[in-house]
Structure formats: structure tokens, C-alpha cells
Design a protein around this motif. Structure first.
Motif, PDB file in Angstrom:
ATOM      1  N   SER A  51      14.341 -39.615 -29.822  1.00 28.04           N
ATOM      2  CA  SER A  51      15.531 -39.312 -29.026  1.00 28.04           C
ATOM      3  C   SER A  51      15.391 -39.730 -27.567  1.00 28.04           C
ATOM      4  CB  SER A  51      15.816 -37.808 -29.089  1.00 28.04           C
ATOM      5  OG  SER A  51      14.724 -37.077 -28.545  1.00 28.04           O
ATOM      6  N   ALA A  52      14.514 -40.679 -27.276  1.00 28.99           N
ATOM      7  CA  ALA A  52      14.270 -41.124 -25.896  1.00 28.99           C
ATOM      8  C   ALA A  52      13.770 -39.982 -25.027  1.00 28.99           C
ATOM      9  CB  ALA A  52      15.516 -41.769 -25.288  1.00 28.99           C
ATOM     10  N   LEU A  53      12.885 -39.178 -25.600  1.00 30.01           N
ATOM     11  CA  LEU A  53      12.329 -38.022 -24.908  1.00 30.01           C
ATOM     12  C   LEU A  53      11.528 -38.408 -23.676  1.00 30.01           C
ATOM     13  CD1 LEU A  53      11.448 -34.928 -24.973  1.00 30.01           C
ATOM     14  CD2 LEU A  53       9.440 -35.751 -26.241  1.00 30.01           C
ATOM     15  N   LEU A  54      11.829 -37.770 -22.555  1.00 28.28           N
ATOM     16  CA  LEU A  54      10.988 -37.784 -21.364  1.00 28.28           C
ATOM     17  C   LEU A  54      11.238 -36.451 -20.682  1.00 28.28           C
ATOM     18  CD1 LEU A  54       9.041 -39.054 -19.337  1.00 28.28           C
ATOM     19  CD2 LEU A  54      11.024 -40.011 -18.152  1.00 28.28           C
ATOM     20  N   GLU A  55      10.231 -35.566 -20.704  1.00 26.35           N
ATOM     21  CA  GLU A  55      10.428 -34.239 -20.158  1.00 26.35           C
ATOM     22  C   GLU A  55       9.141 -33.722 -19.541  1.00 26.35           C
ATOM     23  OE1 GLU A  55      11.546 -31.847 -23.515  1.00 26.35           O
ATOM     24  OE2 GLU A  55       9.470 -31.570 -24.190  1.00 26.35           O
ATOM     25  N   VAL A  56       9.290 -32.696 -18.707  1.00 21.56           N
ATOM     26  CA  VAL A  56       8.130 -32.089 -18.062  1.00 21.56           C
ATOM     27  C   VAL A  56       8.303 -30.574 -18.068  1.00 21.56           C
ATOM     28  CG1 VAL A  56       9.174 -32.224 -15.762  1.00 21.56           C
ATOM     29  CG2 VAL A  56       6.690 -32.053 -15.978  1.00 21.56           C
ATOM     30  N   ASP A  57       7.209 -29.883 -18.228  1.00 24.89           N
ATOM     31  CA  ASP A  57       7.168 -28.440 -18.031  1.00 24.89           C
ATOM     32  C   ASP A  57       6.370 -28.212 -16.751  1.00 24.89           C
ATOM     33  OD1 ASP A  57       6.586 -25.729 -17.963  1.00 24.89           O
ATOM     34  OD2 ASP A  57       6.379 -25.553 -20.136  1.00 24.89           O
ATOM     35  N   PHE A  69      11.788 -43.678 -26.046  1.00 22.92           N
ATOM     36  CA  PHE A  69      11.719 -43.932 -24.602  1.00 22.92           C
ATOM     37  C   PHE A  69      10.894 -45.181 -24.329  1.00 22.92           C
ATOM     38  CE2 PHE A  69       9.065 -43.397 -20.768  1.00 22.92           C
ATOM     39  CZ  PHE A  69      10.048 -43.422 -19.794  1.00 22.92           C
ATOM     40  N   ALA A  70       9.722 -45.280 -24.962  1.00 24.00           N
ATOM     41  CA  ALA A  70       8.839 -46.422 -24.729  1.00 24.00           C
ATOM     42  C   ALA A  70       9.461 -47.722 -25.226  1.00 24.00           C
ATOM     43  CB  ALA A  70       7.494 -46.186 -25.408  1.00 24.00           C
ATOM     44  N   GLU A  71      10.042 -47.695 -26.415  1.00 27.76           N
ATOM     45  CA  GLU A  71      10.632 -48.911 -26.959  1.00 27.76           C
ATOM     46  C   GLU A  71      11.779 -49.410 -26.093  1.00 27.76           C
ATOM     47  OE1 GLU A  71       9.664 -48.870 -31.720  1.00 27.76           O
ATOM     48  OE2 GLU A  71      11.677 -48.283 -31.087  1.00 27.76           O
ATOM     49  N   ARG A  72      12.681 -48.515 -25.735  1.00 23.02           N
ATOM     50  CA  ARG A  72      13.836 -48.939 -24.944  1.00 23.02           C
ATOM     51  C   ARG A  72      13.411 -49.401 -23.558  1.00 23.02           C
ATOM     52  NH1 ARG A  72      17.835 -43.909 -26.500  1.00 23.02           N
ATOM     53  NH2 ARG A  72      17.273 -43.898 -28.713  1.00 23.02           N
ATOM     54  N   LEU A  73      12.406 -48.750 -23.000  1.00 27.73           N
ATOM     55  CA  LEU A  73      11.925 -49.152 -21.686  1.00 27.73           C
ATOM     56  C   LEU A  73      11.471 -50.606 -21.696  1.00 27.73           C
ATOM     57  CD1 LEU A  73      11.517 -47.529 -18.977  1.00 27.73           C
ATOM     58  CD2 LEU A  73       9.095 -47.463 -19.564  1.00 27.73           C
ATOM     59  N   TRP A  74      10.732 -51.007 -22.730  1.00 33.97           N
ATOM     60  CA  TRP A  74      10.266 -52.388 -22.813  1.00 33.97           C
ATOM     61  C   TRP A  74      11.442 -53.344 -22.990  1.00 33.97           C
ATOM     62  CZ3 TRP A  74      10.180 -56.826 -25.700  1.00 33.97           C
ATOM     63  CH2 TRP A  74       9.206 -57.788 -25.349  1.00 33.97           C
ATOM     64  N   VAL A  75      12.402 -52.950 -23.797  1.00 32.56           N
ATOM     65  CA  VAL A  75      13.579 -53.803 -24.017  1.00 32.56           C
ATOM     66  C   VAL A  75      14.339 -54.011 -22.718  1.00 32.56           C
ATOM     67  CG1 VAL A  75      15.827 -53.950 -25.159  1.00 32.56           C
ATOM     68  CG2 VAL A  75      13.832 -53.186 -26.447  1.00 32.56           C
ATOM     69  N   TYR A  76      14.563 -52.936 -21.961  1.00 35.51           N
ATOM     70  CA  TYR A  76      15.270 -53.075 -20.688  1.00 35.51           C
ATOM     71  C   TYR A  76      14.494 -53.997 -19.744  1.00 35.51           C
ATOM     72  CZ  TYR A  76      17.768 -48.903 -22.346  1.00 35.51           C
ATOM     73  OH  TYR A  76      18.499 -48.011 -23.084  1.00 35.51           O
ATOM     74  N   ALA A  77      13.181 -53.846 -19.720  1.00 36.78           N
ATOM     75  CA  ALA A  77      12.361 -54.699 -18.853  1.00 36.78           C
ATOM     76  C   ALA A  77      12.543 -56.167 -19.219  1.00 36.78           C
ATOM     77  CB  ALA A  77      10.889 -54.298 -18.961  1.00 36.78           C
ATOM     78  N   LEU A  78      12.421 -56.476 -20.497  1.00 41.06           N
ATOM     79  CA  LEU A  78      12.556 -57.871 -20.932  1.00 41.06           C
ATOM     80  C   LEU A  78      13.953 -58.408 -20.665  1.00 41.06           C
ATOM     81  CD1 LEU A  78      11.386 -60.343 -22.616  1.00 41.06           C
ATOM     82  CD2 LEU A  78      12.692 -59.362 -24.508  1.00 41.06           C
TER      83      LEU A  78
END
Length: 305
Positions: A51-57, A69-78
Motif C-alpha cells: 500500500s505504499a507504506l511509509l510511516e514512523v512511530d 513505496f520502494a517500487e514506485r519510488l524507483w519508477v518515479y526516479a527513472l
């Protein structure tokens, strides 16, 4: 169908992504380690999240991100690097059809996949026959450039989350929307200063780091073009965050000649206008006083219903 994390093309880069807050500003590696140790910060990759998780406690110091999150991040970069390169190679004023040009079509198709996943709120398997990370990618190649920008974007995003911990935001009593927004702006500013304040003098290094932050904020800003949310209770309008970062940390060069970091403004504007065109909108064809004026015009177009 869920993606097997071990089979994901981006899986070999996960450990590098976890370490990216250190690698993005290596001159501050020891400082960061002291903070991480002091506050018990840990970064965890969640393999079964899509689900494109990026969270902090902030209380426990645990930062978590997922495969999507990781997959989409690389796609946006490329994709955005490819688009920028194409525009730079093209004659001024040429009306590019990126979804028809064989040089950019694969990246655009991959971007469409990532965007569809984002809008649907779930991840689908990486499309066959489209670009993907290449182990040991050659310097100078598109895959290598995407890897580098992927880590710059990820490093900035993770440093933002680290600030929520070291700033002890869970103790700040942020019980209103405006108070929560201030915490987000504080995290953006802290992450920006972390990567830029003690940056080596080489303008190429500063520009690369600033591009990582601008790409990250431009990506979430681009979502607003397709589904306008504006200010949320917990987070300020992404477009406000993008504008604030640019104005505060990479102000435009005064005078008629552009400076190296003005590329950061151009990149942010390019990402926003690319998405505007995808919904049938185009910036008026006129000369703007500066990038800020053009970006303001683009934001007005996003806000027009």
C-alpha cells in the motif's frame, strides 16, 4: 495479485534504501549515527505490504516502509529523469509527445503503471517488458541514474521521518491541524538542512541532493492534479510543501543567468506540467519572469475546478 518481495526488480536495492539517510550526506554519517543510537531509531522493510507504506512511530523510533513505496519510488526516479533528459535534448518550443516517442514511451508506460497503483491504493506486479533496475548498472546509463535518484529521494523521505523521532513530536501535543502541519514543515526543513547545510562545495552535489528532495515533494504534489486533496488534517497541501522547500532551500539565482540549482526548479515544474498535460491542461504559452511565476501559474491551474 500481490508481488513476491524477493522477486521484485527493486529488491536488490532495499538495503541501499535503508542506508540512504547515511549515503545521501556522508559527511554527516557520524552525526546521524549518534542520533540514531540516542533515540533508538530503526528502519524496517515490510515485505508483505503493498500500500505504499511509509510511516514512523516517534515514540518507539520505528520507521517502516513497504515494497510498493520502494517500487514506485524507483519508477518515479527513472521516469522523470528520462523526461527531463528528453526535454533537454529537444529544441526549445517543440511540443513533445512523450507517450508516442520511442525514447520515452517505456518510461511513460512504467509511470502510468505506478500512477494507476497509487490511485487504486494497491500494488500490481511489475509490468513485463518495461524498464527495471539493473544489477551493477553502468554509470551513465538510465538505470544507474535512476538508482542514484531513487536513493536521493528515499534518503530525504527517511530523514523527514527521522526528524519526527529526534524532534520528539509525540510529546509536542499537536492536537490541531495547524499544529500537525507545523510538525510536517519542521521535518521537511530539518531533512533539507541536513543534506544541504554541510554539503561539499561542488554545485553538482548540492544540485543532486536538492533534486532528490524536489522529486519527492513533486511526486506527492503531482497526485493533487488527479485527485485534489489540499490540506489534510495531519499533513499540509503537498503543493505548499514543494513551494516552501524551493523558496527556502534552493532559491532561484538572481539575474538573467541561471545557476546550477535552478535545475531543481525546472525539474519540479516539469513534473507538475507533465501531469497537467496528462489531464488535458497546458501552461499558457508565454514568457514567465522566473520559475516561481511559472510554478504559481501551474498551481492556479490545479486549483481551478
Amino acid at each position: 495479485m500481490a508481488t513476491n518481495a524477493a522477486l521484485s526488480p527493486v529488491h536488490p536495492l532495499i538495503n541501499h534504501l535503508v542506508a540512504s539517510p547515511y549515503s545521501l550526506a556522508p559527511e554527516r554519517r557520524d552525526e546521524l549515527k549518534e542520533l540514531v543510537d540516542k533515540y533508538g531509531i530503526s528502519i524496517e522493510f515490510v515485505e508483505d505490504d503493498h500500500s505504499a507504506l511509509l510511516e514512523v512511530d516517534p515514540e518507539t523510533g520505528l520507521i517502516r516502509f513497504g515494497l510498493a513505496f520502494a517500487e514506485r519510488l524507483w519508477v518515479y526516479a527513472l521516469a522523470y529523469i528520462e523526461v527531463m533528459a528528453k526535454v533537454q535534448r529537444s529544441a526549445p518550443g517543440v511540443d513533445l509527445e512523450l507517450d508516442k516517442d520511442p525514447e520515452t514511451l517505456p518510461a511513460i508506460r512504467l509511470l502510468e503503471w505506478a500512477h494507476d497503483c497509487e490511485m487504486a491504493g494497491k500494488q500490481s506486479p511489475w509490468p513485463a517488458g518495461l524498464p527495471r533496475p539493473v544489477p551493477g548498472a553502468e554509470p551513465g546509463s538510465s538505470a544507474h541514474a535512476a538508482d542514484e535518484m531513487f536513493l536521493c529521494m528515499g534518503g530525504f523521505a527517511l530523514l523527514h521521518e527521522i526528524r519526527h523521532v529526534v524532534g520528539e513530536h509525540h510529546k509536542r501535543g499537536a492536537n490541531t491541524s495547524s499544529a500537525r502541519h507545523e510538525l510536517e514543515y519542521e521535518a521537511d526543513d530539518w531533512a533539507s538542512r541536513w543534506i544541504l547545510h554541510k554539503c561539499p562545495g561542488d554545485p553538482r552535489i548540492r544540485t543532486k541532493r536538492a533534486l532528490g528532495a524536489a522529486f519527492s515533494l513533486s511526486v506527492i504534489s503531482s497526485f493533487e492534479i488527479h485527485k485534489r486533496e489540499g490540506d489534510a488534517w495531519s499533513h499540509p497541501d503537498p503543493l505548499k510543501r514543494l513551494s516552501r522547500f524551493l523558496d527556502a532551500h534552493v532559491p532561484e539565482t538572481a539575474g538573467p543567468k541561471a545557476g546550477p540549482t535552478d535545475l531543481v526548479w525546472w525539474a519540479a515544474l516539469s513534473i507538475i506540467t507533465l501531469h497537467l498535460r496528462s489531464v488535458g491542461k497546458k501552461l499558457p504559452d508565454k514568457e514567465y519572469a522566473d520559475f516561481r511565476a511559472a510554478l504559481n501559474e501551474a498551481i492556479k491551474m490545479i486549483d481551478i475546478r
